[in-house]
Design a protein around this motif. Sequence first.
Motif, PDB file in Angstrom:
ATOM      1  N   ASP A 268       0.836  -1.200   0.000  1.00  0.00           N
ATOM      2  CA  ASP A 268       0.000   0.000   0.000  1.00  0.00           C
ATOM      3  C   ASP A 268       0.870   1.249   0.000  1.00  0.00           C
ATOM      4  OD1 ASP A 268      -2.347  -1.498   0.054  1.00  0.00           O
ATOM      5  OD2 ASP A 268      -2.282  -1.664   2.241  1.00  0.00           O
ATOM      6  N   MET A 269       1.913   1.235   0.808  1.00  0.00           N
ATOM      7  CA  MET A 269       2.819   2.379   0.823  1.00  0.00           C
ATOM      8  C   MET A 269       3.571   2.511  -0.499  1.00  0.00           C
ATOM      9  SD  MET A 269       4.354   2.355   4.718  1.00  0.00           S
ATOM     10  CE  MET A 269       4.917   0.653   4.647  1.00  0.00           C
ATOM     11  N   VAL A 270       3.943   1.379  -1.091  1.00  0.00           N
ATOM     12  CA  VAL A 270       4.620   1.424  -2.385  1.00  0.00           C
ATOM     13  C   VAL A 270       3.695   1.998  -3.450  1.00  0.00           C
ATOM     14  CG1 VAL A 270       5.580  -0.011  -4.226  1.00  0.00           C
ATOM     15  CG2 VAL A 270       6.213  -0.451  -1.850  1.00  0.00           C
ATOM     16  N   ASN A 271       2.437   1.579  -3.462  1.00  0.00           N
ATOM     17  CA  ASN A 271       1.491   2.099  -4.450  1.00  0.00           C
ATOM     18  C   ASN A 271       1.263   3.593  -4.260  1.00  0.00           C
ATOM     19  OD1 ASN A 271       1.005  -0.369  -5.777  1.00  0.00           O
ATOM     20  ND2 ASN A 271      -0.448  -0.996  -4.196  1.00  0.00           N
ATOM     21  N   ALA A 272       1.218   4.023  -3.003  1.00  0.00           N
ATOM     22  CA  ALA A 272       1.086   5.456  -2.752  1.00  0.00           C
ATOM     23  C   ALA A 272       2.306   6.211  -3.269  1.00  0.00           C
ATOM     24  CB  ALA A 272       0.899   5.708  -1.251  1.00  0.00           C
ATOM     25  N   ALA A 273       3.488   5.653  -3.069  1.00  0.00           N
ATOM     26  CA  ALA A 273       4.709   6.280  -3.574  1.00  0.00           C
ATOM     27  C   ALA A 273       4.700   6.342  -5.092  1.00  0.00           C
ATOM     28  CB  ALA A 273       5.931   5.518  -3.071  1.00  0.00           C
ATOM     29  N   ARG A 274       4.222   5.304  -5.738  1.00  0.00           N
ATOM     30  CA  ARG A 274       4.158   5.296  -7.202  1.00  0.00           C
ATOM     31  C   ARG A 274       3.244   6.405  -7.705  1.00  0.00           C
ATOM     32  NH1 ARG A 274       1.940   1.040  -9.660  1.00  0.00           N
ATOM     33  NH2 ARG A 274       3.400   0.955 -11.414  1.00  0.00           N
ATOM     34  N   ARG A 275       2.108   6.588  -7.047  1.00  0.00           N
ATOM     35  CA  ARG A 275       1.195   7.648  -7.473  1.00  0.00           C
ATOM     36  C   ARG A 275       1.815   9.028  -7.259  1.00  0.00           C
ATOM     37  NH1 ARG A 275      -2.471   4.215  -4.813  1.00  0.00           N
ATOM     38  NH2 ARG A 275      -2.474   5.585  -2.995  1.00  0.00           N
ATOM     39  N   ILE A 276       2.499   9.214  -6.135  1.00  0.00           N
ATOM     40  CA  ILE A 276       3.113  10.518  -5.855  1.00  0.00           C
ATOM     41  C   ILE A 276       4.205  10.819  -6.871  1.00  0.00           C
ATOM     42  CG2 ILE A 276       4.538  11.770  -4.187  1.00  0.00           C
ATOM     43  CD1 ILE A 276       3.001  10.290  -1.971  1.00  0.00           C
ATOM     44  N   ILE A 277       5.043   9.842  -7.164  1.00  0.00           N
ATOM     45  CA  ILE A 277       6.133  10.053  -8.125  1.00  0.00           C
ATOM     46  C   ILE A 277       5.566  10.364  -9.500  1.00  0.00           C
ATOM     47  CG2 ILE A 277       8.022   8.893  -9.337  1.00  0.00           C
ATOM     48  CD1 ILE A 277       8.555   7.370  -6.723  1.00  0.00           C
ATOM     49  N   GLY A 278       4.567   9.603  -9.944  1.00  0.00           N
ATOM     50  CA  GLY A 278       3.963   9.862 -11.246  1.00  0.00           C
ATOM     51  C   GLY A 278       3.341  11.239 -11.330  1.00  0.00           C
ATOM     52  N   ALA A 279       2.641  11.653 -10.261  1.00  0.00           N
ATOM     53  CA  ALA A 279       2.003  12.969 -10.262  1.00  0.00           C
ATOM     54  C   ALA A 279       3.043  14.088 -10.325  1.00  0.00           C
ATOM     55  CB  ALA A 279       1.132  13.117  -9.019  1.00  0.00           C
ATOM     56  N   ARG A 280       4.126  13.953  -9.594  1.00  0.00           N
ATOM     57  CA  ARG A 280       5.156  14.997  -9.610  1.00  0.00           C
ATOM     58  C   ARG A 280       5.879  15.059 -10.951  1.00  0.00           C
ATOM     59  NH1 ARG A 280       7.984  15.221  -3.589  1.00  0.00           N
ATOM     60  NH2 ARG A 280       6.022  15.253  -2.402  1.00  0.00           N
ATOM     61  N   LEU A 281       6.119  13.932 -11.562  1.00  0.00           N
ATOM     62  CA  LEU A 281       6.771  13.928 -12.866  1.00  0.00           C
ATOM     63  C   LEU A 281       5.897  14.594 -13.920  1.00  0.00           C
ATOM     64  CD1 LEU A 281       8.309  10.334 -12.887  1.00  0.00           C
ATOM     65  CD2 LEU A 281       9.586  12.478 -13.031  1.00  0.00           C
ATOM     66  N   VAL A 282       4.610  14.258 -13.954  1.00  0.00           N
ATOM     67  CA  VAL A 282       3.707  14.849 -14.937  1.00  0.00           C
ATOM     68  C   VAL A 282       3.533  16.336 -14.672  1.00  0.00           C
ATOM     69  CG1 VAL A 282       1.333  14.836 -15.791  1.00  0.00           C
ATOM     70  CG2 VAL A 282       2.519  12.679 -15.396  1.00  0.00           C
ATOM     71  N   ALA A 283       3.443  16.729 -13.393  1.00  0.00           N
ATOM     72  CA  ALA A 283       3.286  18.149 -13.065  1.00  0.00           C
ATOM     73  C   ALA A 283       4.513  18.962 -13.477  1.00  0.00           C
ATOM     74  CB  ALA A 283       3.022  18.306 -11.571  1.00  0.00           C
ATOM     75  N   GLN A 284       5.700  18.386 -13.338  1.00  0.00           N
ATOM     76  CA  GLN A 284       6.923  19.139 -13.642  1.00  0.00           C
ATOM     77  C   GLN A 284       7.310  19.068 -15.117  1.00  0.00           C
ATOM     78  OE1 GLN A 284      10.211  18.305 -11.053  1.00  0.00           O
ATOM     79  NE2 GLN A 284      11.722  19.231 -12.428  1.00  0.00           N
ATOM     80  N   LEU A 285       7.115  17.915 -15.738  1.00  0.00           N
ATOM     81  CA  LEU A 285       7.629  17.717 -17.094  1.00  0.00           C
ATOM     82  C   LEU A 285       6.540  17.710 -18.160  1.00  0.00           C
ATOM     83  CD1 LEU A 285      10.207  14.859 -16.309  1.00  0.00           C
ATOM     84  CD2 LEU A 285      10.616  17.331 -16.406  1.00  0.00           C
ATOM     85  N   GLY A 286       5.284  17.720 -17.780  1.00  0.00           N
ATOM     86  CA  GLY A 286       4.213  17.677 -18.759  1.00  0.00           C
ATOM     87  C   GLY A 286       3.774  16.256 -19.056  1.00  0.00           C
ATOM     88  N   ASP A 287       2.643  16.145 -19.785  1.00  0.00           N
ATOM     89  CA  ASP A 287       2.073  14.827 -20.040  1.00  0.00           C
ATOM     90  C   ASP A 287       2.985  13.963 -20.900  1.00  0.00           C
ATOM     91  OD1 ASP A 287      -0.188  15.233 -18.537  1.00  0.00           O
ATOM     92  OD2 ASP A 287      -1.371  16.009 -20.209  1.00  0.00           O
ATOM     93  N   ARG A 288       3.583  14.555 -21.945  1.00  0.00           N
ATOM     94  CA  ARG A 288       4.362  13.733 -22.872  1.00  0.00           C
ATOM     95  C   ARG A 288       5.667  13.255 -22.239  1.00  0.00           C
ATOM     96  NH1 ARG A 288       7.719  15.363 -28.285  1.00  0.00           N
ATOM     97  NH2 ARG A 288       7.782  13.251 -29.222  1.00  0.00           N
ATOM     98  N   ILE A 289       6.528  14.188 -21.840  1.00  0.00           N
ATOM     99  CA  ILE A 289       7.821  13.811 -21.266  1.00  0.00           C
ATOM    100  C   ILE A 289       7.624  13.175 -19.894  1.00  0.00           C
ATOM    101  CG2 ILE A 289      10.098  14.648 -20.614  1.00  0.00           C
ATOM    102  CD1 ILE A 289       9.482  14.789 -23.594  1.00  0.00           C
ATOM    103  N   GLY A 290       6.689  13.714 -19.109  1.00  0.00           N
ATOM    104  CA  GLY A 290       6.424  13.143 -17.790  1.00  0.00           C
ATOM    105  C   GLY A 290       5.870  11.735 -17.865  1.00  0.00           C
ATOM    106  N   GLY A 291       5.063  11.451 -18.897  1.00  0.00           N
ATOM    107  CA  GLY A 291       4.537  10.104 -19.056  1.00  0.00           C
ATOM    108  C   GLY A 291       5.628   9.093 -19.354  1.00  0.00           C
TER     109      GLY A 291
END
Length: 742
Positions: A268-291
């Motif tokens: 559960d903690m790992v899944n939460a970390a995955r969501r946080i990392i994905g959200a920060r990457l998309v927020a900083q780099l945009g949908d294309r590069i962040g994806g």
Amino acid sequence: MTTDFDIEQLTAWRICWAVCTIASGERKGRGAREMVDIETVQKGGPHTTSNALHGRALAWLRQLNAAVLASVVDASSQRRNLILWPFALILGLIAYRILPFEPDAQALSVFCVLLLIALLALRGIRAARDLAQISLLFGFGAVLLPVHGELFGTNMLEVPRYGTYQAKVDAVIFDDGVQQRWIVSDISGDQDWTVPDVRKARVLVRGDQAIAPGDRISARIRFYPVPAPAVPGGYDAQFVSHFDGIGAYGSVLGDLSVVPAHQSGVMDMVNAARRIIGARLVAQLGDRIGGIATALITGDQSRISEEDYDLMASAGIVHVISISGLHLTLVAGTMFASVRFLLSLSQGWSQRWPIKKIAAVAGIATAFSYMLLSGLVIPAVRSTIMLALVFTAIVAGRQALTMRNVAIATIIIILVQPTSVFRASFQLSFAAVIALIAAHELARRGREERDRPAQGKVITLMIDVGTTSIIAGLATLIFTAYHFQQTAPFGVIGNLMAMPVVSFVMMPAALLGTLLVPLGLEAPAYAVLGWSVEIMLWSAGVVRQMSGGFDSSPILAPSALVVALAALGWMAYCRDRIRLAGPFLAVPLIAVFCLERAPDIFIADQSQALAVRNGADIALMAGRNNTFATTIWSERYMTSISDGHEGTRCDAIGCVLHTEHDYTIALVKDASAFAEDCGIAHIVVSRINAPATCAATATLVIDGADLARYGTHVINWHGPDIAPTVRTGVDNPERRWRLGIQ
């Protein structure tokens, strides 16, 4: 000193040699002194040209026999028989998979017991014992899937079910912001008779739902059977899903309510970390590069556009976005090198502590952490097992990169996930690793025999990257051509351009940024990560312009994979240059015996699609285009499918088409059309059951019962005097993973 094993192997190879010489034309009773005198032939002696060629062939066979014998004996002295264990298990899995019937569990058990008795009885004879050992592993491979099915398999849903259901979300396997795919279990409903009797199901949900594994849902869902393969030899979702415990697919139809679960476990903690990392990457780099960056770190590829995926695939670098051995090695290797470097800065620490072993332990921990962060995808699990063995060998003071370690890792993977053997990701990584380790062993022996000339580090890096790309590309060529029907001709250039950036910028930046996420200081590292992704995409664009995209490959039969497996086994087991004989012999064997001809007729099982060859292309005689079936047909056989066949004549009860190859095909929609169409058509197709009299007049009849039992049909027409070739999507309808078979 010659061991008993060596003597027995020598005897066996002498027997093989005798068979070769008899088959090559030597007269019985002649000794070695009466063989063709090659030197005399070369000097113009009394022998004919035919005898000269005969003598050269015998000399070449002698050299090959000596090389193989030396390689096998040396392999035995090095205890390399373990290398054959995973191949024996794989062959056992294949044997079970291709059986036309479900074998009796008691018969399989008796078979394994007999093999075990033979192993114990022959334990005093090395060669016979080794053969019995390999046979036992083959038998164990044959029973592995039934055991796995009893432990983790499920019933398969036969007919659709509708209703309001409650279920627990086990995993989110896809999320692109528009739709999601979940794996759900513990399914219940208001009416028990509507609840599908399956262990798990895969459901499609529209929209961007806030969901996490462990949450419970309540929604109106339509469950439907897992589809059969759309083409013969294609991906078999029923087979894979059954052993993964997924017995149905489904779609959420109405309002969805979610009851969040209490998040307290490690995953559960790992899944939460995955969501946080994905959200920060998309927020900083945009949908294309962040994806793309999210796919590199968490394995979630749902935000990568189809255009970017095809761009990287055409340049031969699509493997970069799939977490596998490359990523695990770079991340764990970076941690290993960093820890070792930092500890070496202190002279006292480097003298008192085994810093190399400490760094290896850090590498193991990093690899397991990355595996968890990737969502436990199978390629990451495989690579982590291999890396753990490599680092464990370092801790134990043993050689790390060996074929034995590859064998051990493969055995563990097969025992944990036996169905992975039939997936493209396993086959590609298995072939690439064996080829790279074989090349490493050959290069190591070559360096022992001669000094390697001094080269600059940059030149050495470029040579190593290029060589690795060539070796891995050649090793996976057959598997890529079979599964994806395409190759990237300029893939070496793409890897030469992209891999230095991936190795020295992208993955270290991803590791550093992820470690800094808890502190909120990841922005600079993730900015470098985004810059490296842009460079990779630019490189892929340059390579695609140079190459023009994909090169289509010949259509390979499933037997090509068996030949490739045998070649890999030869290359893994043998030593020295003789190991290259396996791949070299595999190419002509595949070219001669393992090519398929594109079908002339395609008949879908779950839609109305019926397509017939029209010149170089395929045209629909009935049904709609751009459906699941027609898309798979077009991709598998690398041909376009047009909307309507120009020669089709239809009325209310059926259609008739006389083709340019002088055969007539009739599509019967109403039973009243059988009387006429069965008399004028060579091939009769109907989605209702045909009368028995139809088969007496038509060359081939495929009706509703055939489609329900055997799924998709493809037909090759060979002329009026030769029976057409018929292949089906379901080649073994009586197996436990098929619908209605429990």
